[in-house]
Structures are given as structure tokens and as C-alpha cells.
Design a protein around this motif. Sequence first.
Motif, PDB file in Angstrom:
ATOM      1  N   LEU A   1       0.848  -1.193   0.000  1.00 43.58           N
ATOM      2  CA  LEU A   1       0.000   0.000   0.000  1.00 43.58           C
ATOM      3  C   LEU A   1       0.882   1.241   0.000  1.00 43.58           C
ATOM      4  O   LEU A   1       1.910   1.285   0.682  1.00 43.58           O
ATOM      5  CB  LEU A   1      -0.895   0.000   1.236  1.00 43.58           C
ATOM      6  CG  LEU A   1      -1.702   1.272   1.531  1.00 43.58           C
ATOM      7  CD1 LEU A   1      -2.845   1.421   0.524  1.00 43.58           C
ATOM      8  CD2 LEU A   1      -2.267   1.246   2.950  1.00 43.58           C
TER       9      LEU A   1
ATOM     10  N   GLY B   1      -0.085  -2.097  -5.899  1.00 47.61           N
ATOM     11  CA  GLY B   1      -0.869  -1.780  -4.713  1.00 47.61           C
ATOM     12  C   GLY B   1      -1.655  -0.494  -4.855  1.00 47.61           C
ATOM     13  O   GLY B   1      -1.364   0.349  -5.709  1.00 47.61           O
ATOM     14  N   PRO B   2      -2.671  -0.318  -4.013  1.00 44.59           N
ATOM     15  CA  PRO B   2      -3.499   0.885  -4.047  1.00 44.59           C
ATOM     16  C   PRO B   2      -2.788   2.075  -3.419  1.00 44.59           C
ATOM     17  O   PRO B   2      -1.779   1.927  -2.733  1.00 44.59           O
ATOM     18  CB  PRO B   2      -4.725   0.483  -3.226  1.00 44.59           C
ATOM     19  CG  PRO B   2      -4.192  -0.532  -2.260  1.00 44.59           C
ATOM     20  CD  PRO B   2      -3.126  -1.295  -2.999  1.00 44.59           C
TER      21      PRO B   2
ATOM     22  N   LEU C   1      -3.810   5.374  -0.987  1.00 44.71           N
ATOM     23  CA  LEU C   1      -4.865   5.855  -0.096  1.00 44.71           C
ATOM     24  C   LEU C   1      -4.377   7.122   0.594  1.00 44.71           C
ATOM     25  O   LEU C   1      -3.261   7.149   1.123  1.00 44.71           O
ATOM     26  CB  LEU C   1      -5.194   4.778   0.932  1.00 44.71           C
ATOM     27  CG  LEU C   1      -6.410   4.970   1.826  1.00 44.71           C
ATOM     28  CD1 LEU C   1      -7.689   5.077   1.008  1.00 44.71           C
ATOM     29  CD2 LEU C   1      -6.514   3.807   2.816  1.00 44.71           C
TER      30      LEU C   1
ATOM     31  N   ASN D   1     -12.103   8.365  -5.775  1.00 42.33           N
ATOM     32  CA  ASN D   1     -10.824   8.354  -6.473  1.00 42.33           C
ATOM     33  C   ASN D   1     -10.575   9.653  -7.237  1.00 42.33           C
ATOM     34  O   ASN D   1     -11.502  10.254  -7.777  1.00 42.33           O
ATOM     35  CB  ASN D   1     -10.767   7.200  -7.475  1.00 42.33           C
ATOM     36  CG  ASN D   1     -10.635   5.850  -6.804  1.00 42.33           C
ATOM     37  OD1 ASN D   1     -10.099   5.750  -5.705  1.00 42.33           O
ATOM     38  ND2 ASN D   1     -11.132   4.813  -7.456  1.00 42.33           N
TER      39      ASN D   1
ATOM     40  N   ARG E   1      -3.344   6.546 -12.628  1.00 40.72           N
ATOM     41  CA  ARG E   1      -3.424   5.657 -11.468  1.00 40.72           C
ATOM     42  C   ARG E   1      -4.372   6.261 -10.437  1.00 40.72           C
ATOM     43  O   ARG E   1      -4.230   7.441 -10.091  1.00 40.72           O
ATOM     44  CB  ARG E   1      -2.045   5.470 -10.849  1.00 40.72           C
ATOM     45  CG  ARG E   1      -2.048   4.522  -9.663  1.00 40.72           C
ATOM     46  CD  ARG E   1      -0.645   4.195  -9.208  1.00 40.72           C
ATOM     47  NE  ARG E   1      -0.662   3.201  -8.156  1.00 40.72           N
ATOM     48  CZ  ARG E   1       0.418   2.655  -7.606  1.00 40.72           C
ATOM     49  NH1 ARG E   1       1.627   3.014  -8.036  1.00 40.72           N
ATOM     50  NH2 ARG E   1       0.312   1.754  -6.651  1.00 40.72           N
TER      51      ARG E   1
ATOM     52  N   ARG F   1      -7.209   7.044  -3.838  1.00 46.51           N
ATOM     53  CA  ARG F   1      -8.462   7.069  -3.086  1.00 46.51           C
ATOM     54  C   ARG F   1      -8.342   8.098  -1.953  1.00 46.51           C
ATOM     55  O   ARG F   1      -7.491   7.968  -1.079  1.00 46.51           O
ATOM     56  CB  ARG F   1      -8.750   5.686  -2.512  1.00 46.51           C
ATOM     57  CG  ARG F   1     -10.063   5.571  -1.743  1.00 46.51           C
ATOM     58  CD  ARG F   1     -11.267   5.530  -2.647  1.00 46.51           C
ATOM     59  NE  ARG F   1     -11.292   4.332  -3.480  1.00 46.51           N
ATOM     60  CZ  ARG F   1     -11.901   3.191  -3.135  1.00 46.51           C
ATOM     61  NH1 ARG F   1     -12.528   3.099  -1.982  1.00 46.51           N
ATOM     62  NH2 ARG F   1     -11.878   2.166  -3.952  1.00 46.51           N
TER      63      ARG F   1
ATOM     64  N   ALA G   1      -7.547   0.524   4.325  1.00 44.17           N
ATOM     65  CA  ALA G   1      -7.394  -0.207   3.066  1.00 44.17           C
ATOM     66  C   ALA G   1      -7.965  -1.616   3.188  1.00 44.17           C
ATOM     67  O   ALA G   1      -8.612  -2.117   2.259  1.00 44.17           O
ATOM     68  CB  ALA G   1      -5.911  -0.270   2.696  1.00 44.17           C
TER      69      ALA G   1
ATOM     70  N   LEU H   1      -9.173  -2.991  -0.455  1.00 43.92           N
ATOM     71  CA  LEU H   1      -8.199  -2.535  -1.446  1.00 43.92           C
ATOM     72  C   LEU H   1      -6.993  -3.474  -1.550  1.00 43.92           C
ATOM     73  O   LEU H   1      -6.221  -3.342  -2.483  1.00 43.92           O
ATOM     74  CB  LEU H   1      -7.713  -1.116  -1.094  1.00 43.92           C
ATOM     75  CG  LEU H   1      -8.786  -0.024  -1.017  1.00 43.92           C
ATOM     76  CD1 LEU H   1      -8.149   1.335  -0.784  1.00 43.92           C
ATOM     77  CD2 LEU H   1      -9.627  -0.010  -2.286  1.00 43.92           C
TER      78      LEU H   1
END
Length: 313
Positions: free
Chosen positions: A3, A60-61, A63, A95, A101, A104, A308, A313
Motif C-alpha cells: 500500500l 498496490g493501491p 490511499l 478516487n 493511477r 483514493r 485499506a 483494497l
Amino acid sequence: MPLIGLDWGSTRLRAMRLGAGGEVLELRESGAGASTLHGRADEFVAALDALVADWHALPGPVLACGMVGSQHGWRELPYADCPADASTLMRLSLNVDWRGRPVRLLPGLRCTTAAGAPDLMRGEETQVLGALQQAPALAEQACLVLPGTHSKWARVQGGRVTGFTTQMTGELFAVLRQHSVLGRLMPAPTQDARETRDAHEAFNEGVAAARDHGDAGLPHQLFSVRSLGLAGRIAPPDLAEYLSGLLIGHELRAGLAWRAQSGLGAAPLRLIGEPALCARYAQGLALFGAADTPVLSNTAPAGLWRLAQEGGL
């Protein structure tokens, strides 16, 4: 999944690369706070590129919490009303685009004070959730204090933030020292100004004045910062410490009263934030009879990780 977490405040941007278990692998920061970027999406993208362009291709996300979702942020998000937990925040997240990309953004929290006015936070809610992640026993019931420019006292019950109150202690100190008659007797701050015995005693004297004579009113007691200096009772280098103690003392007096009125008088009390500032609050709390208050530092990464997970996520 790993993350990328962003703690994007008004004055600072902190970027964290977290591993697959939530551990902090790398931390970077810059002065590109949200208040410096004029609410323009392209400036937020540029600020992120300037700090972590090499992270863009990592898996990975991403945040982000804090003022990045405010009126002058990347995009404004509505506040989540208390009581709220991680799932509440994730439901209201959305988002924005970082060169193809998604990032969030998380909302802040809102509650209503006893006087009927709204109270607000952005970013501190993530630190609170991080504290619950690190110390799960606090989730049942706790009072969490987050010292800072705008200090927050948060009420946690059943794993949710059910209310909070804000004290503008840090900002008041800066304004009074830099822009009022009180600052004229104070020399410019030095790195070791707070480490002398006299400075320690001056801080304690300020806290005790708020504790014992706070009914006289803060506006009245503020003038004593000047009068004690002119009378030679407190040396000029220690007046800032007395002012700090007086302001923190008034915050503690009000905050502890709020804690009792909220039914948390017997619930755990914890400090969350930068260790040196929390140590000053712990010193003040000891004068109010709350000795050895534990400190949790840097809980934002754990909070972002928990959010997350909650959001899948």
C-alpha cells in the motif's frame, strides 16, 4: 498487497510505502501541504511526482487522508457524521487521478458540540483508527488526545468515533507569541530553550495557574504572561514556557471536563502524536492527577492500512 499511504496535511505531505503486512518500508515527506497548492489538481499531481514519482509503477493501491480532501484540497469530500468507523469512511471515499493511477481520498469527520456548533477533523480520524489497530483494547471505550495546532479530544465507543472536541491551542500559542504584546518580552526561540530547569518550572507554573485559577478566564490570565515578566517573576527566556503551560493547562482543564461529561472518566486516556509534544501534555496531565499517560506515536500508517483492509483494497 502493499500500500502507498499519503498523510496530506495543510503544511506537509507525508508519503509511506507499506509492505504486505502493513509495515512501513519507506517514509518521505515534503512541504507541499494542501494549503500551498491552491486546490488545483495539476499541482497535487506535480507535488506527488516531485516526492514519489518512482513509486508510480509500484503495485498496490494509493490511499490518502487529511486536508487533501478539503475545500482547498485535490477534491473536496463531504464529512462523515459521527458515530463513524472505518467502513463509514471508506463508503464516502472517492478516487482522483494520478497520471492514470487512482488515488483514493478519505473524508474527515463531523460532529455537533454541546453548544450546537459543528466540530470537524480531517486526518486525525486516521490516527485514531491506527491507535485502535495498535491497541485493540481501546476500541471498547477510550478518550484519545491528539495534541497539535488544533488539538483533538476524541471519544471512542464500540470501535467507533462517537464524538470529539477541538482546542486551537497550538495556533493560539503561535499567534500570541508572534503577533501580540506578550511576545515582545520573549527572545527568539532556541533549540535548547525548553530544557532548562527554570523553563520546566515555568511551564508547570502556567499549567497550575490554569488548573487552580482558570475561572478567572483565559483573557485575564494571558496578561499575567506580560506582568510576570515585567515584575521580574519569570525570566524573559522562560516566558514562552509559561505561556505554553497556561494554554495547555486551559486545554487540559476543558478536555478533562469534557471527558467526564462524556462518560469516559474511568475509560483509558491516551496521547497520540509527535513524542516531544505528547511528553509536554503528559507533564501537564500529571499536574491534573493523570500521571503516566501512555503515548502512541505515528499511528497514521496503521490507520491507513486498516482503512485499506476495510475497503477491500
